[in-house]
Enzyme design. Structure first.
Site, PDB file in Angstrom:
ATOM      1  N   ARG A 170       0.834  -1.211   0.000  1.00 38.31           N
ATOM      2  CA  ARG A 170       0.000   0.000   0.000  1.00 38.31           C
ATOM      3  C   ARG A 170       0.863   1.252   0.000  1.00 38.31           C
ATOM      4  O   ARG A 170       0.425   2.311  -0.423  1.00 38.31           O
ATOM      5  CB  ARG A 170      -0.885   0.026   1.268  1.00 38.31           C
ATOM      6  CG  ARG A 170      -1.985  -1.007   1.292  1.00 38.31           C
ATOM      7  CD  ARG A 170      -2.640  -1.087   2.668  1.00 38.31           C
ATOM      8  NE  ARG A 170      -3.197   0.166   3.142  1.00 38.31           N
ATOM      9  CZ  ARG A 170      -4.408   0.633   2.845  1.00 38.31           C
ATOM     10  NH1 ARG A 170      -5.192  -0.065   2.048  1.00 38.31           N
ATOM     11  NH2 ARG A 170      -4.833   1.775   3.345  1.00 38.31           N
ATOM     12  N   ARG A 174       9.771   5.624  -3.363  1.00 39.76           N
ATOM     13  CA  ARG A 174      10.113   6.567  -4.441  1.00 39.76           C
ATOM     14  C   ARG A 174      11.555   7.004  -4.366  1.00 39.76           C
ATOM     15  O   ARG A 174      12.060   7.274  -3.287  1.00 39.76           O
ATOM     16  CB  ARG A 174       9.276   7.841  -4.324  1.00 39.76           C
ATOM     17  CG  ARG A 174       7.815   7.653  -4.466  1.00 39.76           C
ATOM     18  CD  ARG A 174       7.152   9.002  -4.714  1.00 39.76           C
ATOM     19  NE  ARG A 174       5.715   8.824  -4.616  1.00 39.76           N
ATOM     20  CZ  ARG A 174       4.994   9.247  -3.600  1.00 39.76           C
ATOM     21  NH1 ARG A 174       5.562   9.919  -2.609  1.00 39.76           N
ATOM     22  NH2 ARG A 174       3.701   9.028  -3.579  1.00 39.76           N
ATOM     23  N   ARG A 247      -8.839  -6.450  13.315  1.00 35.75           N
ATOM     24  CA  ARG A 247      -8.139  -5.609  14.275  1.00 35.75           C
ATOM     25  C   ARG A 247      -9.063  -4.478  14.672  1.00 35.75           C
ATOM     26  O   ARG A 247      -9.842  -3.957  13.856  1.00 35.75           O
ATOM     27  CB  ARG A 247      -6.849  -5.030  13.674  1.00 35.75           C
ATOM     28  CG  ARG A 247      -5.800  -6.050  13.393  1.00 35.75           C
ATOM     29  CD  ARG A 247      -5.321  -6.771  14.607  1.00 35.75           C
ATOM     30  NE  ARG A 247      -4.444  -5.939  15.439  1.00 35.75           N
ATOM     31  CZ  ARG A 247      -3.968  -6.335  16.616  1.00 35.75           C
ATOM     32  NH1 ARG A 247      -4.306  -7.508  17.127  1.00 35.75           N
ATOM     33  NH2 ARG A 247      -3.163  -5.544  17.291  1.00 35.75           N
ATOM     34  N   ARG A 278       0.135   5.442  16.371  1.00 34.36           N
ATOM     35  CA  ARG A 278       0.323   6.774  15.815  1.00 34.36           C
ATOM     36  C   ARG A 278      -0.463   7.809  16.626  1.00 34.36           C
ATOM     37  O   ARG A 278      -1.359   7.448  17.395  1.00 34.36           O
ATOM     38  CB  ARG A 278      -0.060   6.831  14.334  1.00 34.36           C
ATOM     39  CG  ARG A 278      -1.468   6.397  14.015  1.00 34.36           C
ATOM     40  CD  ARG A 278      -1.690   6.299  12.485  1.00 34.36           C
ATOM     41  NE  ARG A 278      -2.937   5.602  12.197  1.00 34.36           N
ATOM     42  CZ  ARG A 278      -3.275   5.110  11.022  1.00 34.36           C
ATOM     43  NH1 ARG A 278      -2.474   5.216   9.984  1.00 34.36           N
ATOM     44  NH2 ARG A 278      -4.422   4.486  10.848  1.00 34.36           N
ATOM     45  N   GLU A 304      -3.566   6.298  18.962  1.00 28.88           N
ATOM     46  CA  GLU A 304      -4.241   5.074  18.485  1.00 28.88           C
ATOM     47  C   GLU A 304      -3.551   3.840  19.045  1.00 28.88           C
ATOM     48  O   GLU A 304      -2.335   3.698  18.903  1.00 28.88           O
ATOM     49  CB  GLU A 304      -4.187   5.000  16.956  1.00 28.88           C
ATOM     50  CG  GLU A 304      -4.970   6.096  16.289  1.00 28.88           C
ATOM     51  CD  GLU A 304      -5.103   5.900  14.778  1.00 28.88           C
ATOM     52  OE1 GLU A 304      -4.826   4.806  14.253  1.00 28.88           O
ATOM     53  OE2 GLU A 304      -5.493   6.881  14.126  1.00 28.88           O
ATOM     54  N   TYR A 352      -9.796  -5.061   2.830  1.00 28.97           N
ATOM     55  CA  TYR A 352      -9.100  -3.854   3.285  1.00 28.97           C
ATOM     56  C   TYR A 352      -9.277  -2.756   2.227  1.00 28.97           C
ATOM     57  O   TYR A 352      -8.350  -2.380   1.533  1.00 28.97           O
ATOM     58  CB  TYR A 352      -7.624  -4.208   3.488  1.00 28.97           C
ATOM     59  CG  TYR A 352      -6.745  -3.192   4.207  1.00 28.97           C
ATOM     60  CD1 TYR A 352      -7.214  -1.954   4.629  1.00 28.97           C
ATOM     61  CD2 TYR A 352      -5.416  -3.502   4.461  1.00 28.97           C
ATOM     62  CE1 TYR A 352      -6.389  -1.069   5.281  1.00 28.97           C
ATOM     63  CE2 TYR A 352      -4.572  -2.622   5.116  1.00 28.97           C
ATOM     64  CZ  TYR A 352      -5.072  -1.397   5.516  1.00 28.97           C
ATOM     65  OH  TYR A 352      -4.233  -0.514   6.149  1.00 28.97           O
ATOM     66  N   ASP A 354     -10.035   0.941   0.668  1.00 31.15           N
ATOM     67  CA  ASP A 354      -9.959   2.373   0.924  1.00 31.15           C
ATOM     68  C   ASP A 354     -11.314   2.986   0.573  1.00 31.15           C
ATOM     69  O   ASP A 354     -12.135   2.366  -0.100  1.00 31.15           O
ATOM     70  CB  ASP A 354      -8.858   3.009   0.055  1.00 31.15           C
ATOM     71  CG  ASP A 354      -7.473   2.688   0.586  1.00 31.15           C
ATOM     72  OD1 ASP A 354      -7.343   2.482   1.805  1.00 31.15           O
ATOM     73  OD2 ASP A 354      -6.522   2.648  -0.220  1.00 31.15           O
TER      74      ASP A 354
HETATM   75  N1  UDP Z   1       3.371   0.716   7.797  1.00 28.93           N
HETATM   76  C1  UDP Z   1       4.602   0.669   8.415  1.00 28.93           C
HETATM   77  N2  UDP Z   1       5.127   1.801   8.931  1.00 28.93           N
HETATM   78  C2  UDP Z   1       4.483   2.994   8.856  1.00 28.93           C
HETATM   79  C3  UDP Z   1       3.235   3.059   8.200  1.00 28.93           C
HETATM   80  C4  UDP Z   1       2.704   1.895   7.688  1.00 28.93           C
HETATM   81  O1  UDP Z   1       5.192  -0.388   8.525  1.00 28.93           O
HETATM   82  O2  UDP Z   1       5.012   3.997   9.367  1.00 28.93           O
HETATM   83  C5  UDP Z   1       2.805  -0.538   7.260  1.00 28.93           C
HETATM   84  C6  UDP Z   1       1.933  -1.233   8.300  1.00 28.93           C
HETATM   85  O3  UDP Z   1       2.071  -2.625   8.129  1.00 28.93           O
HETATM   86  C7  UDP Z   1       0.551  -0.787   7.896  1.00 28.93           C
HETATM   87  C8  UDP Z   1       0.666  -0.789   6.383  1.00 28.93           C
HETATM   88  O4  UDP Z   1       1.984  -0.300   6.141  1.00 28.93           O
HETATM   89  O5  UDP Z   1      -0.443  -1.665   8.359  1.00 28.93           O
HETATM   90  C9  UDP Z   1      -0.347   0.045   5.667  1.00 28.93           C
HETATM   91  O6  UDP Z   1      -0.276   1.370   6.120  1.00 28.93           O
HETATM   92  P1  UDP Z   1      -1.436   2.408   5.895  1.00 28.93           P
HETATM   93  O7  UDP Z   1      -0.923   3.745   6.281  1.00 28.93           O
HETATM   94  O8  UDP Z   1      -1.970   2.240   4.518  1.00 28.93           O
HETATM   95  O9  UDP Z   1      -2.501   1.917   6.967  1.00 28.93           O
HETATM   96  P2  UDP Z   1      -3.907   2.535   7.435  1.00 28.93           P
HETATM   97  O10 UDP Z   1      -3.782   4.025   7.309  1.00 28.93           O
HETATM   98  O11 UDP Z   1      -4.948   1.897   6.559  1.00 28.93           O
HETATM   99  O12 UDP Z   1      -3.994   2.091   8.859  1.00 28.93           O
END
Ligand code: UDP
Length: 371
Positions: A170, A174, A247, A278, A304, A352, A354
């Site tokens: 996801r 870059r 989850r 976060r 969270e 999952y 979006d």
């Molecule tokens: N992820 C990570 N470090 C980060 C942010 C995301 O390892 O700082 C990984 C983690 O496994 C997460 C996945 O990338 O579940 C997808 O992140 P995303 O931000 O898309 O998750 P959401 O916002 O849907 O919770």
């Protein structure tokens, strides 16, 4: 007698309800919560739109979906650029030249690529088969150890080696100095909050809140020609084949009498020790300004905490590993035999999704039903 009974006032349900009503159908929307919007619900606390069920940043490459949501809200120009905090060291996300420079001191894209390739080779991964291997394959071991492993294992409560590789895909990688978290042509936050946007979708439609369809499923089914169910598919069937895993997230939300707590909407705590995944500082989704464009002197933050979903709790993320997928397929087979009930959305399809994909899926259903 209703033409459509829509169970769940989240995005999937609200789009279908809107489209049905627009075509003159008689629609009733039920939600067991006390509000509309599902998990995109925002609540105003002291002039700040708080994302009550976690941060939602609308982003899409689908012009049709973008035009669709723009009927119901104006969007601001917010661009998601989360910061990763690893024991007080800050890194840019998603993984880009700023991240590589901070991690390794590399300056050019060529040097960054060489470093990733060196670490990828050392790890000996050719075809990644789980999240850990996929992550190392994409960005090397250092970034995996500092920015992925701790966060992912807190978020999912499972070792990275037991998680599907697609989850980490996801995130963009870059070789440019671009901190935009999404590869999407269109991005923003609805001005005035998501709740207002959803309430416009549901404008003129009968909605009953605090109403649990599953408590009287058979009676409700008698009241409509078709039922659009957007709750958890396993719960619909009384968990008769077993419970799917989800989850859940707990939020600790605080109002602080300071103007700026962390200088960004999202800071991810990527070490294993910090108990939260976060912190969201909601005012930055709207540039720290109120509806009149004035600077807001206080702030609201949400920590969270991720946990395994338990019966009675709120499901957020499906755990799409092999065993859950296998169980889902069995529920799906039952769902396909339903004559009246259609399943949709993140919980109804155990996917999952979006926000844009949920809307695209709801619009596809509408097209199929009424074109
Ligand atoms: N992820 C990570 N470090 C980060 C942010 C995301 O390892 O700082 C990984 C983690 O496994 C997460 C996945 O990338 O579940 C997808 O992140 P995303 O931000 O898309 O998750 P959401 O916002 O849907 O919770």
């Amino acid at each position: 007698m209703y033409d459509y009974l829509v169970v769940g006032a989240g995005l999937y349900g609200s789009v279908v309800a809107h489209e049905a009503a627009r075509r003159g159908k008689k629609v009733l929307v039920l939600d067991r919560r006390a509000h509309i919007g599902g998990n995109v619900y925002t609540e105003e606390i002291d002039e700040i739109h708080v994302h009550k069920y976690g941060a939602h940043i609308f982003h899409t490459n689908d012009k049709e979906v973008w035009d669709y949501v723009n009927q119901f809200a104006r969007f601001n120009r917010f661009t998601n650029s989360p910061v990763a905090n690893f024991h007080g060291e800050l890194y840019s996300l998603p993984f880009n030249m700023y991240t590589f420079n901070k991690m390794w001191g590399v300056v050019t894209p060529e040097e960054a690529l060489a470093k990733i390739e060196e670490q990828r080779k050392e790890a000996g991964i050719t075809v990644p088969s789980n999240l850990e291997e996929q992550a190392i394959h994409l960005v090397g071991t250092d970034i995996y150890e500092k920015l992925i492993k701790g966060y992912t294992e807190k978020q999912w409560g499972r070792p990275c080696r037991e998680l599907p590789a697609f989850i980490i895909k996801r995130l963009p990688v870059r070789l440019t100095f671009d901190n935009n978290y999404f590869n999407a042509q269109y991005q923003g936050i609805p001005i005035g909050g998501y709740t207002k946007m959803v309430s416009r979708m549901l404008d003129g439609i009968e909605v009953r809140l605090n109403t649990d369809y599953l408590e009287e499923k058979e009676r409700w089914n008698q009241s409509a020609r078709r039922v659009i169910y957007t709750g958890p598919i396993d719960e619909f069937y009384g968990y008769q084949l077993g419970a799917l895993q989800y989850r859940s997230v707990r939020f600790e939300t605080e109002r602080l009498a300071i103007p700026n707590f962390q200088g960004n909407a999202a800071v991810n705590y990527t070490d294993a020790e910090t108990p939260w995944t976060r912190i969201i500082e909601h005012k930055w989704f709207e540039f720290g300004k109120d509806a009149d464009g004035k600077e807001i002197p206080h702030t609201v933050i949400s920590r969270e905490y991720s946990s395994e979903w338990q019966p009675g709790g709120e499901p957020y993320y499906p755990v799409n590993d092999e065993s859950n997928e296998a169980l889902y397929r069995r529920y799906r087979a039952m769902a396909e035999k339903e004559e009246k009930v259609v399943f949709g959305g993140r919980l109804g399809e155990y996917k999952y999704y979006d926000m844009d994909a949920v809307i695209a899926s709801a619009l596809a259903f509408c097209k199929k039903s009424w074109s």
